[in-house]
Write a protein that holds these residues in place. Sequence first.
Motif, PDB file in Angstrom:
ATOM      1  N   GLY A  72       5.891  14.414   6.051  1.00 27.40           N
ATOM      2  CA  GLY A  72       5.315  14.045   4.879  1.00 27.40           C
ATOM      3  C   GLY A  72       4.000  13.304   5.150  1.00 27.40           C
ATOM      4  N   GLY A  73       3.126  13.031   5.995  1.00 30.78           N
ATOM      5  CA  GLY A  73       1.968  11.547   6.550  1.00 30.78           C
ATOM      6  C   GLY A  73       1.313  12.219   5.986  1.00 30.78           C
ATOM      7  N   ASN A  74      -0.385  11.863   6.182  1.00 31.85           N
ATOM      8  CA  ASN A  74      -1.233  12.091   6.249  1.00 31.85           C
ATOM      9  C   ASN A  74      -2.273  11.995   7.952  1.00 31.85           C
ATOM     10  OD1 ASN A  74      -1.988  10.103   6.393  1.00 31.85           O
ATOM     11  ND2 ASN A  74      -2.483   9.428   4.293  1.00 31.85           N
ATOM     12  N   ALA A  75      -3.152  12.426   7.846  1.00 32.19           N
ATOM     13  CA  ALA A  75      -4.181  12.381   9.055  1.00 32.19           C
ATOM     14  C   ALA A  75      -4.275  11.161   9.080  1.00 32.19           C
ATOM     15  CB  ALA A  75      -5.659  13.129   8.540  1.00 32.19           C
ATOM     16  N   PHE A  76      -3.592   9.584   9.129  1.00 27.89           N
ATOM     17  CA  PHE A  76      -3.981   8.817   9.537  1.00 27.89           C
ATOM     18  C   PHE A  76      -2.711   8.122  10.035  1.00 27.89           C
ATOM     19  CE2 PHE A  76      -6.466   9.118   5.580  1.00 27.89           C
ATOM     20  CZ  PHE A  76      -8.175   9.548   6.024  1.00 27.89           C
ATOM     21  N   ASP A  77      -1.535   8.491   9.353  1.00 28.15           N
ATOM     22  CA  ASP A  77      -0.393   8.738  10.056  1.00 28.15           C
ATOM     23  C   ASP A  77       0.329   9.584  11.125  1.00 28.15           C
ATOM     24  OD1 ASP A  77       1.255   7.152   7.718  1.00 28.15           O
ATOM     25  OD2 ASP A  77       0.519   8.616   6.521  1.00 28.15           O
ATOM     26  N   HIS A 160      -3.628  -1.492  11.198  1.00 27.30           N
ATOM     27  CA  HIS A 160      -4.743  -1.606  10.597  1.00 27.30           C
ATOM     28  C   HIS A 160      -4.635  -0.146   9.785  1.00 27.30           C
ATOM     29  CE1 HIS A 160      -8.026  -2.604   8.159  1.00 27.30           C
ATOM     30  NE2 HIS A 160      -8.957  -1.458   8.365  1.00 27.30           N
ATOM     31  N   LEU A 161      -4.196   0.953  10.219  1.00 30.19           N
ATOM     32  CA  LEU A 161      -4.332   2.313   9.689  1.00 30.19           C
ATOM     33  C   LEU A 161      -3.218   2.222   8.421  1.00 30.19           C
ATOM     34  CD1 LEU A 161      -5.385   4.416  12.987  1.00 30.19           C
ATOM     35  CD2 LEU A 161      -6.537   4.250  10.577  1.00 30.19           C
ATOM     36  N   ALA A 162      -1.961   1.749   9.254  1.00 29.80           N
ATOM     37  CA  ALA A 162      -1.001   2.507   8.286  1.00 29.80           C
ATOM     38  C   ALA A 162      -0.607   1.479   6.793  1.00 29.80           C
ATOM     39  CB  ALA A 162       0.953   1.641   9.265  1.00 29.80           C
ATOM     40  N   LYS A 167       0.924   6.964   4.707  1.00 27.16           N
ATOM     41  CA  LYS A 167       1.852   7.217   3.436  1.00 27.16           C
ATOM     42  C   LYS A 167       2.690   6.697   3.695  1.00 27.16           C
ATOM     43  CE  LYS A 167       1.566  11.728   1.361  1.00 27.16           C
ATOM     44  NZ  LYS A 167       1.441  12.376   2.013  1.00 27.16           N
ATOM     45  N   LEU A 168       3.518   6.546   5.283  1.00 23.40           N
ATOM     46  CA  LEU A 168       4.375   6.514   5.468  1.00 23.40           C
ATOM     47  C   LEU A 168       4.689   5.054   6.516  1.00 23.40           C
ATOM     48  CD1 LEU A 168       5.020   9.950   7.593  1.00 23.40           C
ATOM     49  CD2 LEU A 168       5.553   9.156   5.485  1.00 23.40           C
ATOM     50  N   PRO A 169       5.677   4.469   6.612  1.00 14.04           N
ATOM     51  CA  PRO A 169       6.116   3.145   6.926  1.00 14.04           C
ATOM     52  C   PRO A 169       5.698   3.231   8.490  1.00 14.04           C
ATOM     53  CG  PRO A 169       8.442   3.940   6.167  1.00 14.04           C
ATOM     54  CD  PRO A 169       7.230   5.291   5.981  1.00 14.04           C
ATOM     55  N   LEU A 170       5.227   2.300   9.412  1.00 11.89           N
ATOM     56  CA  LEU A 170       4.674   2.098   9.777  1.00 11.89           C
ATOM     57  C   LEU A 170       5.844   2.705  11.584  1.00 11.89           C
ATOM     58  CD1 LEU A 170       2.538   0.944  12.496  1.00 11.89           C
ATOM     59  CD2 LEU A 170       2.962  -0.843  12.450  1.00 11.89           C
ATOM     60  N   LYS A 171       7.177   2.073  11.306  1.00 11.62           N
ATOM     61  CA  LYS A 171       8.209   2.473  11.948  1.00 11.62           C
ATOM     62  C   LYS A 171       8.169   3.578  11.840  1.00 11.62           C
ATOM     63  CE  LYS A 171      11.958   1.762   8.528  1.00 11.62           C
ATOM     64  NZ  LYS A 171      13.009   1.207   8.474  1.00 11.62           N
ATOM     65  N   THR A 172       8.167   4.751  10.736  1.00 14.51           N
ATOM     66  CA  THR A 172       7.759   6.381  10.839  1.00 14.51           C
ATOM     67  C   THR A 172       7.479   6.890  11.639  1.00 14.51           C
ATOM     68  OG1 THR A 172       9.203   5.949   8.964  1.00 14.51           O
ATOM     69  CG2 THR A 172       8.194   8.445   9.470  1.00 14.51           C
ATOM     70  N   SER A 173       6.048   6.414  12.094  1.00 16.31           N
ATOM     71  CA  SER A 173       4.978   6.622  12.588  1.00 16.31           C
ATOM     72  C   SER A 173       4.479   6.792  14.001  1.00 16.31           C
ATOM     73  CB  SER A 173       3.675   6.157  12.401  1.00 16.31           C
ATOM     74  OG  SER A 173       3.302   6.849  10.617  1.00 16.31           O
ATOM     75  N   LEU A 174       5.131   5.200  14.161  1.00 14.60           N
ATOM     76  CA  LEU A 174       5.816   5.280  15.988  1.00 14.60           C
ATOM     77  C   LEU A 174       6.959   5.358  16.587  1.00 14.60           C
ATOM     78  CD1 LEU A 174       4.800   0.892  15.893  1.00 14.60           C
ATOM     79  CD2 LEU A 174       3.476   2.775  16.756  1.00 14.60           C
ATOM     80  N   ALA A 175       7.576   5.550  15.253  1.00 15.68           N
ATOM     81  CA  ALA A 175       9.451   6.630  16.274  1.00 15.68           C
ATOM     82  C   ALA A 175       8.222   7.761  17.361  1.00 15.68           C
ATOM     83  CB  ALA A 175       9.748   7.122  14.620  1.00 15.68           C
ATOM     84  N   ILE A 397      -8.040  17.067  11.612  1.00 18.14           N
ATOM     85  CA  ILE A 397      -7.790  17.203  10.072  1.00 18.14           C
ATOM     86  C   ILE A 397      -6.489  17.506   9.724  1.00 18.14           C
ATOM     87  CG2 ILE A 397      -9.259  19.241   8.089  1.00 18.14           C
ATOM     88  CD1 ILE A 397     -11.092  19.499  10.592  1.00 18.14           C
ATOM     89  N   ASP A 398      -6.212  17.056   8.225  1.00 14.44           N
ATOM     90  CA  ASP A 398      -4.704  17.440   7.849  1.00 14.44           C
ATOM     91  C   ASP A 398      -5.201  18.274   6.581  1.00 14.44           C
ATOM     92  OD1 ASP A 398      -5.744  15.424   5.282  1.00 14.44           O
ATOM     93  OD2 ASP A 398      -4.472  14.251   5.490  1.00 14.44           O
ATOM     94  N   ARG A 399      -4.042  18.646   5.840  1.00 15.46           N
ATOM     95  CA  ARG A 399      -4.094  19.387   4.310  1.00 15.46           C
ATOM     96  C   ARG A 399      -5.119  19.617   3.421  1.00 15.46           C
ATOM     97  NH1 ARG A 399       2.726  19.793   3.914  1.00 15.46           N
ATOM     98  NH2 ARG A 399       1.892  19.912   6.059  1.00 15.46           N
ATOM     99  N   ASP A 400      -5.005  17.699   3.454  1.00 20.78           N
ATOM    100  CA  ASP A 400      -5.459  17.280   1.934  1.00 20.78           C
ATOM    101  C   ASP A 400      -7.221  17.120   2.360  1.00 20.78           C
ATOM    102  OD1 ASP A 400      -3.438  16.962   0.721  1.00 20.78           O
ATOM    103  OD2 ASP A 400      -2.808  15.370   1.814  1.00 20.78           O
TER     104      ASP A 400
END
Length: 584
Positions: A72-77, A160-162, A167-175, A397-400
């Motif tokens: 469920g993350g976006n391009a930035f996540d 900063h991006l997170a 959209k997601l917590p930093l811990k999710t994107s770094l996992a 590039i993401d779906r949005d």
Amino acid sequence: MRKMPWPRAGALSPWLLASLLLIAAPAYCEAPAQKTVARAQAGASAAHPPGAAIASAHSLSTQAGLEIIGKGGNAFDAAIAVSSTLSVVEPISSGIGGGGFFLLHDAKSGRDVFVDARETAPAASTPAAYLDDKGELNRDRATNGPWSAGIPGLPAALVHLAQKYGKLPLKTSLAPAIRIAREGFPIYARLEKGYGSRREVMERYRGTREVFLAAGHAPKTGEILKQPDLARTLELLAAKGFDGFYRGDVADKLLAAVKEEGGQWQASELAGYKVREREPLRLKYRGWDIVTAPPPSSGGVAMAEILQVIEGWDLSKLDSAHRTHILAEAMRRAYRDRTIYLGDPDFVKMPLKRLTSPDYAAGLRATIHPDKATPSDLLSGQPAPLEDDETTHFSIIDRDGNRVSATQTVNLLYGSGMVAPGTGVLLNNEMDDFALRPGTPNAFGVMGFGANAPEPGKRMLSSMTPSFLESQDKVIAVGAPGGSRIITQVLLAILAYDAGLQPQQVAALPRIHHQWMPDVISAEQGALDADTVKQLQAMGHKVNAGESSWGNLQTVMWDKRANTLSGGTDPRNPVGLAEVLLKP
């Protein structure tokens, strides 16, 4: 959701190559044409992409980004996941001990923003600190160990991006990065080769030996490299954000390691690091709207100069020698201005309006003789060093319709060579990107003067050029590593897209380069045929037409009319991956 991996290259038709620059492409540019999946009828223009596309220099980082998109993350996540995973699997090129630039497009607001996470100069790093007893540049201190390292910016950028765009917590994107650092990944040939070339420096430092000699010998292709200290550092970043790296346990260990090896960092310099958001540079070229990097990157300014200069010619109507001549002359002039004028905008006043104006380009164009090379002001007999393995890039590039073009680096192979014990953090050697001794070329053969001299907190000039291109029908993110050659790689990619090539064909195109000093046209082997080289030499050019390949370009494209996504990853790098994740 369905994953669709993209093949690595497209067959390059002769007329397309001829319309660009080159007559023949080397063998690595040949492969099957790409597949695409249509989601809209021909003739219509889609409002949103049919999924997400990611191209990066390692398959594990691309897959990490797609994993986050799937959650469920976006391009930035996804950018956080890709960036941090590259920091684990590409220590030869980038890492959280370095910095980078993130060019972002927020689809909802339509806003473009340039996130500057470039490293900064410690207060102790004065020009005098890099001179030997004879007043010459101390190359070892400039490129190896603690004195070569600037204050890292990449961890702050991930936070900063997170906080601001994800959209997601930093811990999710770094996992994904934490998992790969702990469990390990297979060492590939480029890591082994790069370590071999830097072994003497790497093994000076206790922390580096603990990571790269953990198996009792130097890294070998196919073995698993585990980095438990780096995993713990990333976990602290995930749990505590900025303070997890720039204050507390990790910061204390970084400061102690720098001091142990004779360097001078201050706790306030780590705690005081700030990401800068800057307005991107914008220009137009033959129906394309281009958004690219502003200073402290030199890339956007130099590229704007080159594109506006060459717009005075129809390159498709010129023979190979004259196309190459015009491009080289435009490159020469832009790199000269880069050397003299550009630096950190927080410290230096630069004539950016003049350098990027069509009128200025017209004046430069008038100085180009159609059949004769213009000698550079200063000549050097040394060829520009190859920069194929340092720095890395990814495009998303993401779906949005959100998009990211990001380039990150530790500068040279394995940065400073120094890992801070207990952290897994390999420090950069970006101080060499300053003009440490005005008029003396750095490791990339590029000179600098007062505008790029070090000062406390100042950001060193960079060539990183993350860029977006948009036409009526297409949206593209593109960028590349390669030191001073980044700018010309992105330039040739723009010309390739303008000629109608697909992303994988763009990534595979052979390359040429000129950077004012040394006064030589550099070309990959096979990029220029013998007759073209002979004609260029007759015009007065010095040509090195037999260089090894360089660069690692990564690009993604959304074709709005067909509503398809596609990606291109540089075939010069066998572990890269461009992949598309479609909607259910």
